[in-house]
Motif scaffolding. Structure first.
Motif, PDB file in Angstrom:
ATOM      1  N   TYR A 172       0.821  -1.200   0.000  1.00 58.65           N
ATOM      2  CA  TYR A 172       0.000   0.000   0.000  1.00 58.65           C
ATOM      3  C   TYR A 172       0.862   1.260   0.000  1.00 58.65           C
ATOM      4  O   TYR A 172       2.006   1.268   0.456  1.00 58.65           O
ATOM      5  N   PHE A 173       0.293   2.317  -0.542  1.00 61.50           N
ATOM      6  CA  PHE A 173       0.879   3.655  -0.466  1.00 61.50           C
ATOM      7  C   PHE A 173      -0.227   4.590  -0.009  1.00 61.50           C
ATOM      8  O   PHE A 173      -1.342   4.542  -0.529  1.00 61.50           O
ATOM      9  N   THR A 174       0.076   5.439   0.978  1.00 61.63           N
ATOM     10  CA  THR A 174      -0.972   6.307   1.517  1.00 61.63           C
ATOM     11  C   THR A 174      -0.418   7.677   1.860  1.00 61.63           C
ATOM     12  O   THR A 174       0.756   7.818   2.198  1.00 61.63           O
ATOM     13  N   GLY A 175      -1.281   8.696   1.749  1.00 62.66           N
ATOM     14  CA  GLY A 175      -0.933  10.054   2.167  1.00 62.66           C
ATOM     15  C   GLY A 175      -1.749  10.475   3.358  1.00 62.66           C
ATOM     16  O   GLY A 175      -1.218  10.886   4.394  1.00 62.66           O
ATOM     17  N   THR A 176      -3.070  10.322   3.239  1.00 67.36           N
ATOM     18  CA  THR A 176      -3.973  10.727   4.323  1.00 67.36           C
ATOM     19  C   THR A 176      -4.604   9.541   5.047  1.00 67.36           C
ATOM     20  O   THR A 176      -5.448   9.731   5.914  1.00 67.36           O
TER      21      THR A 176
ATOM     22  N   MET B 122       4.690   0.578   0.612  1.00 66.98           N
ATOM     23  CA  MET B 122       5.515   0.715  -0.582  1.00 66.98           C
ATOM     24  C   MET B 122       6.722   1.612  -0.321  1.00 66.98           C
ATOM     25  O   MET B 122       7.825   1.336  -0.802  1.00 66.98           O
ATOM     26  N   ILE B 123       6.503   2.689   0.423  1.00 63.62           N
ATOM     27  CA  ILE B 123       7.603   3.605   0.722  1.00 63.62           C
ATOM     28  C   ILE B 123       8.668   2.915   1.554  1.00 63.62           C
ATOM     29  O   ILE B 123       9.875   3.053   1.287  1.00 63.62           O
ATOM     30  N   ASP B 124       8.261   2.144   2.555  1.00 65.90           N
ATOM     31  CA  ASP B 124       9.229   1.415   3.372  1.00 65.90           C
ATOM     32  C   ASP B 124      10.013   0.415   2.527  1.00 65.90           C
ATOM     33  O   ASP B 124      11.234   0.258   2.701  1.00 65.90           O
ATOM     34  N   ALA B 125       9.312  -0.272   1.625  1.00 69.90           N
ATOM     35  CA  ALA B 125       9.982  -1.248   0.776  1.00 69.90           C
ATOM     36  C   ALA B 125      10.996  -0.571  -0.144  1.00 69.90           C
ATOM     37  O   ALA B 125      12.114  -1.067  -0.340  1.00 69.90           O
ATOM     38  N   LEU B 126      10.615   0.579  -0.694  1.00 71.62           N
ATOM     39  CA  LEU B 126      11.524   1.316  -1.578  1.00 71.62           C
ATOM     40  C   LEU B 126      12.764   1.788  -0.827  1.00 71.62           C
ATOM     41  O   LEU B 126      13.895   1.668  -1.310  1.00 71.62           O
TER      42      LEU B 126
ATOM     43  N   PRO C 152      -3.767   5.346  -3.833  1.00 74.76           N
ATOM     44  CA  PRO C 152      -4.677   6.356  -4.370  1.00 74.76           C
ATOM     45  C   PRO C 152      -4.343   6.712  -5.804  1.00 74.76           C
ATOM     46  O   PRO C 152      -3.188   6.600  -6.231  1.00 74.76           O
ATOM     47  N   VAL C 153      -5.345   7.149  -6.550  1.00 74.91           N
ATOM     48  CA  VAL C 153      -5.114   7.617  -7.904  1.00 74.91           C
ATOM     49  C   VAL C 153      -4.873   9.122  -7.867  1.00 74.91           C
ATOM     50  O   VAL C 153      -5.564   9.858  -7.181  1.00 74.91           O
ATOM     51  N   TYR C 154      -3.840   9.578  -8.561  1.00 77.97           N
ATOM     52  CA  TYR C 154      -3.565  11.001  -8.726  1.00 77.97           C
ATOM     53  C   TYR C 154      -3.575  11.303 -10.222  1.00 77.97           C
ATOM     54  O   TYR C 154      -2.913  10.605 -11.000  1.00 77.97           O
TER      55      TYR C 154
ATOM     56  N   VAL D 292       4.403   4.078  -6.740  1.00 80.39           N
ATOM     57  CA  VAL D 292       3.782   2.800  -7.093  1.00 80.39           C
ATOM     58  C   VAL D 292       4.490   2.205  -8.305  1.00 80.39           C
ATOM     59  O   VAL D 292       4.835   1.016  -8.326  1.00 80.39           O
ATOM     60  N   LEU D 293       4.717   3.031  -9.316  1.00 81.73           N
ATOM     61  CA  LEU D 293       5.415   2.553 -10.514  1.00 81.73           C
ATOM     62  C   LEU D 293       6.837   2.116 -10.197  1.00 81.73           C
ATOM     63  O   LEU D 293       7.312   1.091 -10.701  1.00 81.73           O
TER      64      LEU D 293
END
Length: 246
Positions: A4-8, A28-32, A52-54, A62-63
């Motif tokens: 997962y990737f999350t902002g809010t 995802m951020i931790d994995a990166l 989330p979609v931006y 994510v990519l």
């Protein structure tokens, strides 16, 4: 396993609601940041992506993760994509990117959630957002049932259109309009949660040290003092944080 990737907090909340007992949920951020890209699933375990979609596309973190990811034993792959109204062509783009990694995307579900993109427009009232979150919780129950039954669905979306959205996303990544007003208490939370590591603290104040951010809106929504602004209009706008992060 769910990435997962999350902002809010919406995607984290969704991932937690979708996870089976004992299922691993990976940031995802931790994995990166850890360079952790190789995973082996247990027999019959599903592989999920929640983000989330931006700009109606798949965002950079994510990519980046997908393009480095190597997963063994993934027999069923799904994505749940939180959005304010629509995910646009993001599903088709994600399917194409996963196929390059040898992963067949079986299912994509949009999930309408409270939209915290207040740097672009005013957000809904707290009452309306509470209603949206309750509806999203009910939708997640149905989505989880479909995943448990390993049901596929039709995945649509033009890769070319999603790449055009990605171009627009990149054009909007500037941090120059972010600033902290006089309410700032110097807690440093914005710097600690920024997935792009675009913020640093100087003399007890946040400074946007990079020219680009991910536009996740985590800093502006999650500031405990409501001190972070984007230009001149956000001071009068509401804030949104999913209860999972409170």
């Amino acid at each position: 396993m769910i990435f997962y990737f999350t902002g809010t907090g919406n995607s984290l909340y969704a991932a937690q609601q979708l996870a089976a007992e004992g299922e691993q949920i990976v940031s995802m951020i931790d994995a990166l940041r850890a360079g952790s890209f190789h995973y082996t699933l247990q027999a019959g375990e599903a592989l999920g992506f929640v983000f989330p979609v931006y700009f109606y596309t798949v965002s950079d973190p994510v990519l980046e993760l997908i393009r480095k990811l190597k997963v063994e034993g993934a027999s069923y792959v799904y994505a749940v994509i939180p959005c304010g109204a629509s995910i646009g062509p993001a599903g088709g783009f994600l399917k194409a990117e996963l196929k390059k990694r040898g992963l067949e995307l079986n299912r994509v579900d949009p999930l309408v959630v409270p939209d915290g993109a207040l740097i672009f427009y005013d957000i809904d009232t707290p009452e309306k957002m509470a209603e949206q979150l309750q509806k999203a919780t009910e939708d997640l129950k149905s989505i989880r049932e479909s995943i448990e039954r390993r049901l596929p669905n039709r995945i649509t979306g033009s890769v070319a259109a999603a790449k055009a959205g990605l171009t627009a996303y990149h054009l909007g990544m500037s941090t120059k309009r972010f600033h902290a007003d006089s309410k700032c208490i110097g807690c440093g939370k914005c710097a600690s949660i920024c997935p792009a590591e675009a913020i640093r603290m100087e003399n007890g104040r946040p400074v946007w040290a990079k020219q680009k951010c991910l536009k996740c809106c985590g800093c502006i929504n999650r500031c405990p003092a409501g001190a972070i602004q984007y230009g001149s209009k956000t001071a009068k706008r509401g804030r949104y944080v999913n209860p999972v992060l409170k």
